[in-house]
Motif scaffolding. Structure first.
Motif, PDB file in Angstrom:
ATOM      1  N   SER A 176     -35.308   7.201 -19.869  1.00 38.76           N
ATOM      2  CA  SER A 176     -35.785   5.774 -20.171  1.00 38.76           C
ATOM      3  C   SER A 176     -34.202   5.377 -20.696  1.00 38.76           C
ATOM      4  CB  SER A 176     -36.640   5.422 -21.295  1.00 38.76           C
ATOM      5  OG  SER A 176     -36.627   6.477 -22.093  1.00 38.76           O
ATOM      6  N   GLY A 177     -33.868   4.169 -20.057  1.00 39.17           N
ATOM      7  CA  GLY A 177     -32.250   3.848 -20.469  1.00 39.17           C
ATOM      8  C   GLY A 177     -31.471   4.132 -19.330  1.00 39.17           C
ATOM      9  N   ALA A 178     -31.613   5.164 -18.386  1.00 39.45           N
ATOM     10  CA  ALA A 178     -30.916   5.372 -17.465  1.00 39.45           C
ATOM     11  C   ALA A 178     -30.850   4.106 -16.571  1.00 39.45           C
ATOM     12  CB  ALA A 178     -31.353   6.496 -16.616  1.00 39.45           C
ATOM     13  N   GLY A 179     -29.760   3.761 -16.064  1.00 37.27           N
ATOM     14  CA  GLY A 179     -29.612   2.442 -15.176  1.00 37.27           C
ATOM     15  C   GLY A 179     -29.978   2.859 -13.849  1.00 37.27           C
ATOM     16  N   PRO A 180     -29.547   1.768 -12.949  1.00 33.70           N
ATOM     17  CA  PRO A 180     -29.838   1.893 -11.601  1.00 33.70           C
ATOM     18  C   PRO A 180     -28.916   2.930 -11.109  1.00 33.70           C
ATOM     19  CG  PRO A 180     -28.557  -0.074 -11.924  1.00 33.70           C
ATOM     20  CD  PRO A 180     -29.124   0.478 -13.307  1.00 33.70           C
ATOM     21  N   PRO A 181     -28.982   3.792  -9.978  1.00 33.09           N
ATOM     22  CA  PRO A 181     -27.932   4.657  -9.430  1.00 33.09           C
ATOM     23  C   PRO A 181     -26.719   4.054  -8.997  1.00 33.09           C
ATOM     24  CG  PRO A 181     -29.896   3.979  -7.692  1.00 33.09           C
ATOM     25  CD  PRO A 181     -29.912   3.149  -8.996  1.00 33.09           C
ATOM     26  N   ASP A 182     -25.793   4.904  -8.785  1.00 27.44           N
ATOM     27  CA  ASP A 182     -24.465   4.435  -8.365  1.00 27.44           C
ATOM     28  C   ASP A 182     -24.383   3.569  -7.025  1.00 27.44           C
ATOM     29  OD1 ASP A 182     -23.578   6.296  -6.036  1.00 27.44           O
ATOM     30  OD2 ASP A 182     -24.985   7.295  -7.389  1.00 27.44           O
ATOM     31  N   SER A 183     -23.510   2.740  -6.874  1.00 28.42           N
ATOM     32  CA  SER A 183     -23.429   1.719  -5.789  1.00 28.42           C
ATOM     33  C   SER A 183     -23.563   2.417  -4.504  1.00 28.42           C
ATOM     34  CB  SER A 183     -22.250   0.917  -5.927  1.00 28.42           C
ATOM     35  OG  SER A 183     -21.269   1.729  -5.833  1.00 28.42           O
ATOM     36  N   VAL A 184     -23.137   3.484  -4.308  1.00 24.82           N
ATOM     37  CA  VAL A 184     -23.260   4.361  -3.145  1.00 24.82           C
ATOM     38  C   VAL A 184     -24.608   4.687  -2.700  1.00 24.82           C
ATOM     39  CG1 VAL A 184     -22.417   6.348  -1.528  1.00 24.82           C
ATOM     40  CG2 VAL A 184     -20.522   5.164  -3.033  1.00 24.82           C
ATOM     41  N   THR A 185     -25.383   4.969  -3.750  1.00 23.89           N
ATOM     42  CA  THR A 185     -26.813   5.566  -3.578  1.00 23.89           C
ATOM     43  C   THR A 185     -27.449   4.255  -3.269  1.00 23.89           C
ATOM     44  OG1 THR A 185     -26.347   7.381  -5.021  1.00 23.89           O
ATOM     45  CG2 THR A 185     -28.660   7.002  -4.582  1.00 23.89           C
ATOM     46  N   LEU A 186     -27.259   3.339  -4.074  1.00 29.74           N
ATOM     47  CA  LEU A 186     -27.925   2.037  -3.919  1.00 29.74           C
ATOM     48  C   LEU A 186     -27.704   1.238  -2.417  1.00 29.74           C
ATOM     49  CD1 LEU A 186     -29.751  -0.274  -5.243  1.00 29.74           C
ATOM     50  CD2 LEU A 186     -27.692  -1.124  -6.104  1.00 29.74           C
ATOM     51  N   HIS A 187     -26.626   1.548  -2.042  1.00 33.72           N
ATOM     52  CA  HIS A 187     -26.244   0.993  -0.603  1.00 33.72           C
ATOM     53  C   HIS A 187     -27.339   1.895   0.294  1.00 33.72           C
ATOM     54  CE1 HIS A 187     -24.300   0.787   3.141  1.00 33.72           C
ATOM     55  NE2 HIS A 187     -23.683  -0.353   2.777  1.00 33.72           N
ATOM     56  N   TYR A 188     -27.262   3.258   0.296  1.00 33.82           N
ATOM     57  CA  TYR A 188     -27.997   3.991   1.019  1.00 33.82           C
ATOM     58  C   TYR A 188     -29.334   3.630   0.930  1.00 33.82           C
ATOM     59  CZ  TYR A 188     -30.809   7.660   2.896  1.00 33.82           C
ATOM     60  OH  TYR A 188     -31.735   8.329   3.433  1.00 33.82           O
ATOM     61  N   ILE A 189     -29.911   3.548  -0.302  1.00 33.68           N
ATOM     62  CA  ILE A 189     -31.376   3.061  -0.417  1.00 33.68           C
ATOM     63  C   ILE A 189     -31.606   1.827   0.488  1.00 33.68           C
ATOM     64  CG2 ILE A 189     -33.245   2.343  -1.988  1.00 33.68           C
ATOM     65  CD1 ILE A 189     -32.069   4.170  -3.982  1.00 33.68           C
ATOM     66  N   HIS A 190     -30.912   0.701   0.316  1.00 32.28           N
ATOM     67  CA  HIS A 190     -30.964  -0.640   1.019  1.00 32.28           C
ATOM     68  C   HIS A 190     -30.693  -0.394   2.152  1.00 32.28           C
ATOM     69  CE1 HIS A 190     -31.950  -1.995  -2.968  1.00 32.28           C
ATOM     70  NE2 HIS A 190     -31.555  -3.158  -2.861  1.00 32.28           N
ATOM     71  N   ALA A 191     -29.790   0.249   2.841  1.00 25.82           N
ATOM     72  CA  ALA A 191     -29.514   0.080   4.379  1.00 25.82           C
ATOM     73  C   ALA A 191     -30.556   0.993   5.006  1.00 25.82           C
ATOM     74  CB  ALA A 191     -28.144   0.655   4.326  1.00 25.82           C
ATOM     75  N   ALA A 192     -31.119   1.863   4.361  1.00 27.52           N
ATOM     76  CA  ALA A 192     -31.838   2.951   4.936  1.00 27.52           C
ATOM     77  C   ALA A 192     -33.299   2.631   4.948  1.00 27.52           C
ATOM     78  CB  ALA A 192     -32.033   4.345   4.298  1.00 27.52           C
ATOM     79  N   LYS A 193     -33.671   2.275   3.597  1.00 23.08           N
ATOM     80  CA  LYS A 193     -35.403   1.691   3.618  1.00 23.08           C
ATOM     81  C   LYS A 193     -35.739   0.468   4.371  1.00 23.08           C
ATOM     82  CE  LYS A 193     -36.093  -0.561  -0.644  1.00 23.08           C
ATOM     83  NZ  LYS A 193     -36.504  -0.743  -2.103  1.00 23.08           N
ATOM     84  N   THR A 194     -34.819  -0.725   4.323  1.00 27.48           N
ATOM     85  CA  THR A 194     -34.968  -1.810   4.859  1.00 27.48           C
ATOM     86  C   THR A 194     -34.051  -2.127   6.115  1.00 27.48           C
ATOM     87  OG1 THR A 194     -35.624  -2.608   2.774  1.00 27.48           O
ATOM     88  CG2 THR A 194     -35.215  -4.344   4.343  1.00 27.48           C
ATOM     89  N   GLY A 195     -32.748  -1.961   5.976  1.00 28.37           N
ATOM     90  CA  GLY A 195     -31.955  -2.005   6.982  1.00 28.37           C
ATOM     91  C   GLY A 195     -32.290  -1.472   8.173  1.00 28.37           C
ATOM     92  N   SER A 196     -32.562  -0.124   8.239  1.00 26.84           N
ATOM     93  CA  SER A 196     -32.846   0.511   9.656  1.00 26.84           C
ATOM     94  C   SER A 196     -33.643  -0.123  10.532  1.00 26.84           C
ATOM     95  CB  SER A 196     -33.258   1.997   9.108  1.00 26.84           C
ATOM     96  OG  SER A 196     -32.463   2.552   8.240  1.00 26.84           O
ATOM     97  N   LEU A 197     -34.894  -0.516   9.942  1.00 25.10           N
ATOM     98  CA  LEU A 197     -35.738  -1.257  11.088  1.00 25.10           C
ATOM     99  C   LEU A 197     -35.210  -2.554  11.434  1.00 25.10           C
ATOM    100  CD1 LEU A 197     -38.527  -1.048  12.502  1.00 25.10           C
ATOM    101  CD2 LEU A 197     -39.481  -2.114  10.451  1.00 25.10           C
ATOM    102  N   ILE A 198     -34.606  -3.392  10.665  1.00 26.30           N
ATOM    103  CA  ILE A 198     -34.192  -4.627  11.109  1.00 26.30           C
ATOM    104  C   ILE A 198     -33.021  -4.345  11.896  1.00 26.30           C
ATOM    105  CG2 ILE A 198     -32.842  -6.464  10.263  1.00 26.30           C
ATOM    106  CD1 ILE A 198     -34.324  -6.524   7.872  1.00 26.30           C
ATOM    107  N   CYS A 199     -32.232  -3.428  11.765  1.00 24.15           N
ATOM    108  CA  CYS A 199     -30.928  -3.217  12.512  1.00 24.15           C
ATOM    109  C   CYS A 199     -31.637  -2.281  13.937  1.00 24.15           C
ATOM    110  CB  CYS A 199     -30.111  -1.898  12.153  1.00 24.15           C
ATOM    111  SG  CYS A 199     -28.722  -1.394  13.239  1.00 24.15           S
ATOM    112  N   ALA A 200     -32.579  -1.630  14.083  1.00 25.02           N
ATOM    113  CA  ALA A 200     -33.185  -1.079  15.383  1.00 25.02           C
ATOM    114  C   ALA A 200     -33.961  -2.230  15.979  1.00 25.02           C
ATOM    115  CB  ALA A 200     -34.467  -0.145  14.744  1.00 25.02           C
ATOM    116  N   ALA A 201     -34.542  -3.377  15.481  1.00 26.95           N
ATOM    117  CA  ALA A 201     -35.263  -4.532  16.127  1.00 26.95           C
ATOM    118  C   ALA A 201     -34.173  -5.030  16.956  1.00 26.95           C
ATOM    119  CB  ALA A 201     -35.608  -5.552  15.050  1.00 26.95           C
ATOM    120  N   LEU A 202     -32.985  -5.216  16.477  1.00 30.69           N
ATOM    121  CA  LEU A 202     -31.805  -6.040  17.207  1.00 30.69           C
ATOM    122  C   LEU A 202     -31.317  -4.915  18.255  1.00 30.69           C
ATOM    123  CD1 LEU A 202     -30.714  -7.563  14.044  1.00 30.69           C
ATOM    124  CD2 LEU A 202     -30.948  -8.785  16.238  1.00 30.69           C
TER     125      LEU A 202
END
Ligand code: FPP
Ligand code: MG
Length: 307
Positions: A176-202
């Motif tokens: 408790s108190g640990a903040g969000p992950p570093d920006s590289v990990t955060l970028h990975y999470i967003h690009a992978a969990k959501t970006g991948s399917l949107i990118c695949a649609a296109l």
């Protein structure tokens, strides 16, 4: 369905939604088909009021490269089946444990956890059956498309992002108190969990139309940027949006220690990052000139939407 450019983006989205919904109606087994319970559960979440953005992006990419035929529509609908599976599973008690989605009780709240898990499994399976039987020619093109789509939603794409998202939330909760992950990990999470399917649609829309390798890569670059921007906008809506218009609880990301752009970068900087991604995405479309106009408008819509 329409190529008319003189209608507003909202009118355009409404027409496209109706077009996609009719195909989804044809693809999904009827509620009275045995075993009825699973077919009811699948249909419940597919027809709960989704915006159909992934199918619409797929259709638009296909049209950009000259296809607007039945196999493209089938592919577009299959993308929505995959998206719906991901939402049904994401809402489960073992994952995000949500009670409300698209303004309605979540699948497991209505049908129970076991059926919700199976409905997700069945939607994912039906999606690949649909694409494999779409009649897209030549067969090598169809095989490539299936492979790219599977890659995008597996552990090197959507599932991988979801795993790291959950791990980061668990870590933050335990420390408790640990903040969000570093920006590289955060970028990975967003690009992978959501970006991948949107990118695949296109990407798959372009592949279905037989676009050149260069065009497939160009449209994928656009997809990666708008896919990431879309999840940043989703994070921002959790902070700034209303539960009435979103149809789901707001403020949950913070409570669940979720890794979000506003948590790491603040609201205003997150808005700037999303806007920059959209500008970059639109710049990628420049060679297509007027033909890429709808996709350009879509990019803007994805970060200005209120739901
Ligand atoms: C809302 O889309 C959905 C997201 C922002 C994606 C979040 C990512 C996941 C839920 C990944 C889950 C992955 C697994 C493997 C369980 P939307 O605003 O288009 O929703 P709509 O269809 O209701 O309009
Ligand atoms: Mg989640």
């Amino acid at each position: 369905m329409t190529h008319a450019l003189d209608i507003t983006i909202d009118e355009y989205l409404e027409i496209e939604r109706t077009y996609v919904d009719a195909e989804l109606q044809r693809i999904l087994p009827p509620e009275d088909e045995y075993p009825q319970s699973i077919h009811r559960a699948m249909r419940y979440s597919v027809f709960a009021g989704g915006k159909r953005l992934r199918p619409i992006l797929c259709l638009e990419a296909g049209r950009l490269f000259g296809t607007n035929e039945r196999p493209l529509l089938r592919l577009a609908a299959a993308l929505e089946l995959i998206h719906t599976y991901s939402l049904v599973h994401d809402d489960l008690p073992a994952l995000d444990n949500d009670d409300l989605r698209r303004g309605k009780p979540t699948n497991h709240r209505v049908f129970g956890e076991a059926l919700a898990i199976l409905a997700g499994d069945a939607l994912l399976t039906l999606a690949f059956e649909t694409v494999a039987a779409s009649g897209l020619a030549p067969p090598e093109r169809q095989a490539r498309l299936v492979k790219d789509l599977a890659h995008a939603v597996g552990t090197r794409g959507m599932v991988g992002g979801q795993v790291v998202d959950l791990a980061a939330a668990a870590h933050a909760e335990e420390n408790s108190g640990a903040g969000p992950p570093d920006s590289v990990t955060l970028h990975y999470i967003h690009a992978a969990k959501t970006g991948s399917l949107i990118c695949a649609a296109l990407r798959t829309g372009a592949l279905a139309a037989g676009a050149s390798e260069g065009d497939v890569e160009r449209i994928s670059a656009y997809g990666a940027k708008v896919g990431l921007a879309f999840q940043i906008a989703d994070d921002l809506l959790d902070v700034l949006g209303s539960s009435e218009s979103l149809g789901k609880a707001v403020g949950k990301d913070g409570r669940q220690h979720k890794s979000t752009y506003p948590a790491l970068h603040g609201v205003e900087e997150s808005q700037r990052i999303a806007a920059r991604l959209v500008d970059e995405a639109r710049a990628v479309l420049a060679p297509y000139e007027e033909r890429g106009r709808r996709l350009g408008e879509m990019a803007h819509y994805l970060i200005t939407r209120q739901r």
